[in-house]
Design a protein around this motif. Structure first.
Motif, PDB file in Angstrom:
ATOM      1  N   GLU A   1       0.852  -1.144  -0.081  1.00 46.01           N
ATOM      2  CA  GLU A   1      -0.003   0.117  -0.048  1.00 46.01           C
ATOM      3  C   GLU A   1       0.883   1.200  -0.112  1.00 46.01           C
ATOM      4  OE1 GLU A   1      -2.445  -0.650   3.474  1.00 46.01           O
ATOM      5  OE2 GLU A   1      -3.774  -2.068   2.357  1.00 46.01           O
ATOM      6  N   ASN A   2       1.925   1.092   0.656  1.00 46.67           N
ATOM      7  CA  ASN A   2       2.922   2.376   0.719  1.00 46.67           C
ATOM      8  C   ASN A   2       3.385   2.655  -0.433  1.00 46.67           C
ATOM      9  OD1 ASN A   2       3.993   4.554   2.665  1.00 46.67           O
ATOM     10  ND2 ASN A   2       6.143   3.251   1.929  1.00 46.67           N
ATOM     11  N   ASP A   3       3.923   1.615  -1.313  1.00 50.45           N
ATOM     12  CA  ASP A   3       4.405   2.014  -2.675  1.00 50.45           C
ATOM     13  C   ASP A   3       3.431   2.147  -3.520  1.00 50.45           C
ATOM     14  OD1 ASP A   3       7.152   0.954  -2.028  1.00 50.45           O
ATOM     15  OD2 ASP A   3       7.229  -0.441  -3.401  1.00 50.45           O
ATOM     16  N   ALA A   4       2.423   1.623  -3.564  1.00 46.14           N
ATOM     17  CA  ALA A   4       1.220   2.108  -4.532  1.00 46.14           C
ATOM     18  C   ALA A   4       0.775   3.413  -4.130  1.00 46.14           C
ATOM     19  CB  ALA A   4       0.180   1.274  -4.301  1.00 46.14           C
ATOM     20  N   ALA A   5       0.655   3.978  -2.765  1.00 43.60           N
ATOM     21  CA  ALA A   5       0.302   5.140  -2.986  1.00 43.60           C
ATOM     22  C   ALA A   5       1.491   6.299  -3.126  1.00 43.60           C
ATOM     23  CB  ALA A   5      -0.051   5.600  -1.333  1.00 43.60           C
ATOM     24  N   PHE A   6       2.516   5.736  -2.768  1.00 46.05           N
ATOM     25  CA  PHE A   6       3.723   6.842  -3.272  1.00 46.05           C
ATOM     26  C   PHE A   6       4.076   7.139  -4.789  1.00 46.05           C
ATOM     27  CE2 PHE A   6       7.848   8.630  -3.566  1.00 46.05           C
ATOM     28  CZ  PHE A   6       7.889   9.689  -2.538  1.00 46.05           C
ATOM     29  N   PHE A   7       3.977   5.871  -5.290  1.00 47.16           N
ATOM     30  CA  PHE A   7       4.465   5.611  -6.682  1.00 47.16           C
ATOM     31  C   PHE A   7       3.392   5.932  -7.709  1.00 47.16           C
ATOM     32  CE2 PHE A   7       7.898   3.887  -4.647  1.00 47.16           C
ATOM     33  CZ  PHE A   7       9.032   4.742  -4.908  1.00 47.16           C
TER      34      PHE A   7
ATOM     35  N   GLU B   1       4.279   2.332 -16.834  1.00 50.21           N
ATOM     36  CA  GLU B   1       5.578   2.174 -17.578  1.00 50.21           C
ATOM     37  C   GLU B   1       6.449   2.887 -17.011  1.00 50.21           C
ATOM     38  OE1 GLU B   1       6.879   3.551 -21.983  1.00 50.21           O
ATOM     39  OE2 GLU B   1       4.922   2.796 -21.848  1.00 50.21           O
ATOM     40  N   ALA B   2       6.202   4.098 -16.487  1.00 49.72           N
ATOM     41  CA  ALA B   2       7.270   4.815 -15.850  1.00 49.72           C
ATOM     42  C   ALA B   2       7.666   4.071 -14.691  1.00 49.72           C
ATOM     43  CB  ALA B   2       6.868   6.455 -15.505  1.00 49.72           C
ATOM     44  N   HIS B   3       6.798   3.718 -13.911  1.00 52.06           N
ATOM     45  CA  HIS B   3       7.260   2.986 -12.574  1.00 52.06           C
ATOM     46  C   HIS B   3       8.244   1.656 -12.969  1.00 52.06           C
ATOM     47  CE1 HIS B   3       5.724   0.837  -8.525  1.00 52.06           C
ATOM     48  NE2 HIS B   3       7.102   1.374  -8.481  1.00 52.06           N
ATOM     49  N   GLN B   4       7.809   0.925 -14.051  1.00 48.01           N
ATOM     50  CA  GLN B   4       8.757  -0.342 -14.462  1.00 48.01           C
ATOM     51  C   GLN B   4       9.811   0.424 -14.961  1.00 48.01           C
ATOM     52  OE1 GLN B   4       8.139  -3.300 -13.765  1.00 48.01           O
ATOM     53  NE2 GLN B   4       9.916  -3.779 -14.532  1.00 48.01           N
ATOM     54  N   SER B   5       9.978   1.282 -15.647  1.00 48.99           N
ATOM     55  CA  SER B   5      11.459   2.005 -16.043  1.00 48.99           C
ATOM     56  C   SER B   5      12.086   2.408 -14.905  1.00 48.99           C
ATOM     57  CB  SER B   5      11.088   3.127 -16.844  1.00 48.99           C
ATOM     58  OG  SER B   5      10.323   2.658 -18.129  1.00 48.99           O
ATOM     59  N   LEU B   6      11.530   2.969 -13.912  1.00 52.00           N
ATOM     60  CA  LEU B   6      12.315   3.609 -12.783  1.00 52.00           C
ATOM     61  C   LEU B   6      12.926   2.034 -12.004  1.00 52.00           C
ATOM     62  CD1 LEU B   6      13.250   5.314 -10.421  1.00 52.00           C
ATOM     63  CD2 LEU B   6      10.924   5.158  -9.305  1.00 52.00           C
TER      64      LEU B   6
ATOM     65  N   VAL C   1      13.726  -0.768 -13.317  1.00 52.75           N
ATOM     66  CA  VAL C   1      14.620  -1.398 -14.343  1.00 52.75           C
ATOM     67  C   VAL C   1      15.996  -0.434 -14.078  1.00 52.75           C
ATOM     68  CG1 VAL C   1      15.402  -1.698 -16.516  1.00 52.75           C
ATOM     69  CG2 VAL C   1      13.142  -2.263 -16.051  1.00 52.75           C
ATOM     70  N   LEU C   2      16.004   0.714 -13.890  1.00 58.16           N
ATOM     71  CA  LEU C   2      16.990   1.647 -13.515  1.00 58.16           C
ATOM     72  C   LEU C   2      17.861   1.235 -12.318  1.00 58.16           C
ATOM     73  CD1 LEU C   2      15.852   5.003 -15.085  1.00 58.16           C
ATOM     74  CD2 LEU C   2      17.653   3.488 -16.086  1.00 58.16           C
ATOM     75  N   LEU C   3      16.814   1.172 -11.342  1.00 61.48           N
ATOM     76  CA  LEU C   3      17.316   0.893  -9.795  1.00 61.48           C
ATOM     77  C   LEU C   3      17.927  -0.423  -9.874  1.00 61.48           C
ATOM     78  CD1 LEU C   3      14.295   2.403  -7.948  1.00 61.48           C
ATOM     79  CD2 LEU C   3      16.750   3.358  -7.993  1.00 61.48           C
ATOM     80  N   TYR C   4      17.451  -1.395 -10.559  1.00 60.40           N
ATOM     81  CA  TYR C   4      18.250  -2.808 -10.619  1.00 60.40           C
ATOM     82  C   TYR C   4      19.418  -2.674 -11.419  1.00 60.40           C
ATOM     83  CZ  TYR C   4      14.609  -5.665  -8.203  1.00 60.40           C
ATOM     84  OH  TYR C   4      13.815  -5.981  -7.104  1.00 60.40           O
ATOM     85  N   ALA C   5      19.534  -1.975 -12.439  1.00 60.69           N
ATOM     86  CA  ALA C   5      20.875  -1.665 -13.233  1.00 60.69           C
ATOM     87  C   ALA C   5      21.728  -1.126 -12.175  1.00 60.69           C
ATOM     88  CB  ALA C   5      20.728  -1.014 -14.290  1.00 60.69           C
ATOM     89  N   LEU C   6      21.394  -0.326 -11.632  1.00 59.92           N
ATOM     90  CA  LEU C   6      22.384   0.340 -10.495  1.00 59.92           C
ATOM     91  C   LEU C   6      22.932  -0.636  -9.550  1.00 59.92           C
ATOM     92  CD1 LEU C   6      21.096   3.837 -10.250  1.00 59.92           C
ATOM     93  CD2 LEU C   6      22.942   3.398 -11.092  1.00 59.92           C
ATOM     94  N   ILE C   7      21.774  -1.318  -8.849  1.00 59.27           N
ATOM     95  CA  ILE C   7      22.201  -2.364  -7.808  1.00 59.27           C
ATOM     96  C   ILE C   7      23.161  -3.566  -8.521  1.00 59.27           C
ATOM     97  CG2 ILE C   7      21.120  -4.387  -6.565  1.00 59.27           C
ATOM     98  CD1 ILE C   7      18.478  -2.460  -6.301  1.00 59.27           C
ATOM     99  N   ASN C   8      22.960  -3.944  -9.658  1.00 57.29           N
ATOM    100  CA  ASN C   8      23.725  -4.826 -10.238  1.00 57.29           C
ATOM    101  C   ASN C   8      25.058  -4.642 -10.726  1.00 57.29           C
ATOM    102  OD1 ASN C   8      21.657  -6.988  -9.896  1.00 57.29           O
ATOM    103  ND2 ASN C   8      20.597  -6.284 -12.103  1.00 57.29           N
ATOM    104  N   LYS C   9      25.069  -3.298 -11.078  1.00 52.44           N
ATOM    105  CA  LYS C   9      26.343  -2.946 -11.558  1.00 52.44           C
ATOM    106  C   LYS C   9      27.397  -2.367 -10.335  1.00 52.44           C
ATOM    107  CE  LYS C   9      29.423  -0.489 -14.064  1.00 52.44           C
ATOM    108  NZ  LYS C   9      30.477  -1.013 -14.583  1.00 52.44           N
ATOM    109  N   HIS C  10      26.817  -2.131  -9.254  1.00 56.39           N
ATOM    110  CA  HIS C  10      27.640  -1.886  -8.025  1.00 56.39           C
ATOM    111  C   HIS C  10      27.690  -2.854  -7.044  1.00 56.39           C
ATOM    112  CE1 HIS C  10      28.487   2.192  -9.439  1.00 56.39           C
ATOM    113  NE2 HIS C  10      27.045   2.539  -9.910  1.00 56.39           N
TER     114      HIS C  10
END
Length: 150
Positions: free
Chosen positions: A114-120, A126-131, A133-142
């Motif tokens: 519920e917290n995620d749904a309300a905030f995002f 599509e924008a949420h999914q893109s975000l 994907v970008l966060l996972y890219a940073l997590i994996n890269k680092h």
């Protein structure tokens, strides 16, 4: 002043601003269930798994054994986890959810959802999914693996 970038020019600063807002609201929600965010992360880490040694749980969560011990002590006191003795090693033990803890995890997970749904909600799907994907890219890269607990 010349040569000094504005705070808002720093992506890390913006991420922290968003992270703090999401986390602080979630902390208020789980406090209504008498747990902290750190306790929620530990409970969720134990959910659906066999009993685990505190040192293995520390590795899984990216925390020190001392931090795990403190969290475990609080959750034991609240009756949300249990300490299981090791018949082969009198000094060794493992941790698992108690019945009350196993019942509380879905309640806390619903609050997290519920917290995620309300905030995002401001983002399109599509924008949420893109975000994400970008966060996972940073997590994996680092090579990030430590669970955020506070």
């Amino acid at each position: 002043m010349a040569g000094v970038s504005d705070l808002n020019a720093h992506t890390g600063y913006l991420l922290r601003m968003v992270s703090n807002a999401v986390s602080q609201e979630f902390a208020r929600k789980v406090a209504s269930e008498d747990v902290t965010v750190s306790e929620w992360v530990m409970l969720r880490s134990l959910y659906g798994s066999d009993a685990i040694a505190p040192s293995a749980l520390a590795d899984r969560m990216g925390m020190t054994k001392g931090a795990i011990s403190k969290l475990a002590a609080r959750l034991l006191e609240k009756g949300l986890i249990k300490r299981n003795g090791n018949p082969d090693d009198k000094r060794g033990h493992s941790l698992s959810l108690s019945t009350a803890g196993a019942e509380k995890v879905p309640v806390l997970a619903r609050l997290a959802d519920e917290n995620d749904a309300a905030f995002f909600a401001v983002l399109s799907g599509e924008a949420h999914q893109s975000l994400r994907v970008l966060l996972y890219a940073l997590i994996n890269k680092h090579g990030l693996s430590a669970m955020p607990v506070d």
